[in-house]
Design an enzyme around this catalytic site. Structure first.
Site, PDB file in Angstrom:
ATOM      1  CE1 TYR A  62     -34.565  80.224  89.598  1.00 54.41           C
ATOM      2  CE2 TYR A  62     -34.181  81.544  87.626  1.00 54.41           C
ATOM      3  CZ  TYR A  62     -33.865  80.457  88.415  1.00 54.41           C
ATOM      4  OH  TYR A  62     -32.854  79.608  88.042  1.00 54.41           O
ATOM      5  CB  SER A 121     -29.802  81.442  87.304  1.00 51.67           C
ATOM      6  OG  SER A 121     -30.426  81.612  86.047  1.00 51.67           O
TER       7      SER A 121
HETATM    8  P1  NAD Z   1     -35.092  70.673  88.522  1.00 48.39           P
HETATM    9  O1  NAD Z   1     -36.456  71.169  88.830  1.00 48.39           O
HETATM   10  O2  NAD Z   1     -34.927  69.751  87.354  1.00 48.39           O
HETATM   11  O3  NAD Z   1     -34.463  70.008  89.805  1.00 48.39           O
HETATM   12  C1  NAD Z   1     -34.499  70.695  91.029  1.00 48.39           C
HETATM   13  C2  NAD Z   1     -34.036  69.808  92.148  1.00 48.39           C
HETATM   14  O4  NAD Z   1     -34.212  70.521  93.368  1.00 48.39           O
HETATM   15  C3  NAD Z   1     -34.821  68.514  92.252  1.00 48.39           C
HETATM   16  O5  NAD Z   1     -33.972  67.461  92.638  1.00 48.39           O
HETATM   17  C4  NAD Z   1     -35.840  68.830  93.363  1.00 48.39           C
HETATM   18  O6  NAD Z   1     -36.237  67.694  94.086  1.00 48.39           O
HETATM   19  C5  NAD Z   1     -35.020  69.770  94.243  1.00 48.39           C
HETATM   20  N1  NAD Z   1     -35.868  70.642  95.044  1.00 48.39           N
HETATM   21  C6  NAD Z   1     -36.811  71.530  94.619  1.00 48.39           C
HETATM   22  N2  NAD Z   1     -37.418  72.081  95.677  1.00 48.39           N
HETATM   23  C7  NAD Z   1     -36.841  71.549  96.775  1.00 48.39           C
HETATM   24  C8  NAD Z   1     -37.034  71.714  98.159  1.00 48.39           C
HETATM   25  N3  NAD Z   1     -37.985  72.538  98.642  1.00 48.39           N
HETATM   26  N4  NAD Z   1     -36.267  71.004  99.011  1.00 48.39           N
HETATM   27  C9  NAD Z   1     -35.340  70.150  98.538  1.00 48.39           C
HETATM   28  N5  NAD Z   1     -35.090  69.951  97.248  1.00 48.39           N
HETATM   29  C10 NAD Z   1     -35.854  70.632  96.373  1.00 48.39           C
HETATM   30  O7  NAD Z   1     -34.196  71.967  88.388  1.00 48.39           O
HETATM   31  P2  NAD Z   1     -32.821  72.270  87.628  1.00 48.39           P
HETATM   32  O8  NAD Z   1     -33.174  72.935  86.346  1.00 48.39           O
HETATM   33  O9  NAD Z   1     -31.921  71.107  87.623  1.00 48.39           O
HETATM   34  O10 NAD Z   1     -32.249  73.420  88.589  1.00 48.39           O
HETATM   35  C11 NAD Z   1     -31.253  73.188  89.571  1.00 48.39           C
HETATM   36  C12 NAD Z   1     -30.627  74.515  89.964  1.00 48.39           C
HETATM   37  O11 NAD Z   1     -30.067  75.127  88.799  1.00 48.39           O
HETATM   38  C13 NAD Z   1     -31.643  75.510  90.539  1.00 48.39           C
HETATM   39  O12 NAD Z   1     -31.058  76.215  91.601  1.00 48.39           O
HETATM   40  C14 NAD Z   1     -31.911  76.445  89.356  1.00 48.39           C
HETATM   41  O13 NAD Z   1     -32.288  77.725  89.776  1.00 48.39           O
HETATM   42  C15 NAD Z   1     -30.549  76.448  88.681  1.00 48.39           C
HETATM   43  N6  NAD Z   1     -30.616  76.828  87.267  1.00 48.39           N
HETATM   44  C16 NAD Z   1     -31.316  76.076  86.351  1.00 48.39           C
HETATM   45  C17 NAD Z   1     -31.363  76.477  85.028  1.00 48.39           C
HETATM   46  C18 NAD Z   1     -32.089  75.703  83.974  1.00 48.39           C
HETATM   47  O14 NAD Z   1     -32.333  76.240  82.875  1.00 48.39           O
HETATM   48  N7  NAD Z   1     -32.419  74.434  84.202  1.00 48.39           N
HETATM   49  C19 NAD Z   1     -30.704  77.655  84.627  1.00 48.39           C
HETATM   50  C20 NAD Z   1     -30.021  78.397  85.577  1.00 48.39           C
HETATM   51  C21 NAD Z   1     -29.972  77.973  86.890  1.00 48.39           C
END
Ligand code: NAD
Length: 264
Positions: A154, A141
């Site tokens: 985080y 991220s």
């Molecule tokens: P989201 O919450 O929409 O989806 C997260 C996914 O991870 C879901 O499918 C959920 O079921 C799964 N998950 C969560 N906890 C889990 C666990 N204990 N075991 C198995 N699966 C689990 O999140 P997102 O925004 O799509 O984020 C995905 C990745 O991208 C993450 O690593 C997040 O840190 C990173 N990220 C997101 C953003 C953002 O703004 N959305 C920005 C930078 C990085």
């Protein structure tokens, strides 16, 4: 561009929604076989059905496993067969004041955000090295670099992912295996959608107004001044996952809308 992904098999952790789902979908559209993952069988089954509907002919299957539970991850790796591409995407985020973040919170964040990728890489990297081809991608991220004061735990897990990713890349020297990180900026996944909708509700404003305020006050350096779409992140990930990215190894690649003010 032909990404030459036909015949490759990918595992994407945490892919029943959000960025992970978009990565799975794009890999399928490019001809790869994909194994998706989420915490429950029901959510995995629903996501498999959606992907089959959205990508005709998709070769997709799924395994449930909760990355906060070591035994479930062990069981998962025992079930998974050969994988060419590993995308360490599963991750959790939650704004919390530093003084309120307990030891349990810290451990939970490290288990889900960091150990998930360590455990999967420990299983798959030796197999990739043995067959001399593979891709490991950590979804880190922009918060790895711009540590958010509202969620230091985080941000610190996301920085650690970069260290592990670069360290693993060192182990691939002279092979056709690569290990890289992708750093999304604020992205409109289901998780973030909920977060911003809550913010809008609390303040009695619309989603668009909450988005504008978020970028003005919390992410002022963003050059795009909007949330990225999940597809915009998936595009970069799928390129890095493909054979055509072979010269990119040990890198941290940003799809952050310019929020990180670095020139390299
Ligand atoms: P989201 O919450 O929409 O989806 C997260 C996914 O991870 C879901 O499918 C959920 O079921 C799964 N998950 C969560 N906890 C889990 C666990 N204990 N075991 C198995 N699966 C689990 O999140 P997102 O925004 O799509 O984020 C995905 C990745 O991208 C993450 O690593 C997040 O840190 C990173 N990220 C997101 C953003 C953002 O703004 N959305 C920005 C930078 C990085």
């Amino acid at each position: 561009m032909d990404l030459q992904l036909t015949g490759k098999t990918a595992f994407v952790s945490g892919s029943t929604q959000g960025i992970g789902f978009a990565i799975a979908k794009k890999l399928l559209q490019e001809g790869a076989s994909v194994i998706i993952n989420g915490r429950s069988q029901e959510r995995v089954d629903n996501a498999v059905i959606r992907l089959q509907e959205e990508v005709p002919g998709a070769r997709v299957s799924g395994f449930p496993a909760d990355f906060s539970k070591a035994e479930e991850v062990k069981h998962l790796t025992e079930q998974l067969g050969e994988v060419d591409i590993l995308v360490n995407n599963a991750g959790i985020f939650e704004p919390k004041a530093f003084v309120d973040i307990t030891d349990e919170d810290w451990l939970r964040f490290y288990e889900v955000n960091v150990l998930s990728g360590i455990r999967l890489s420990r299983h798959f990297l030796p197999k990739m090295l043995a067959k001399n081809w593979g891709r490991i991608i950590f979804i880190s991220s922009e918060s790895a670099i711009n540590i958010p004061e509202e969620m230091i735990h985080y941000g610190s897990t996301k920085t650690t992912q970069l260290a592990i990713s670069r360290g693993l890349a060192e182990l691939t020297k002279g092979t056709n295996v690569t290990v890289n990180s992708v750093l999304p900026g604020p992205t409109k996944s289901e998780g973030v959608d909920e977060f911003v909708s809550q913010l809008a509700n609390d303040k009695g404003i619309t989603f668009a107004q909450a988005e504008e305020e978020f970028f003005k006050t919390m992410r002022p350096t963003s050059l795009i001044q909007r949330f990225a779409d999940v597809e915009e992140i998936a595009n970069l990930v799928v390129y890095v996952a493909s054979p055509v990215s072979a010269a990119t190894n040990g890198s941290s690649l940003r799809a952050d809308g310019g929020v990180v003010k670095l020139i390299i």
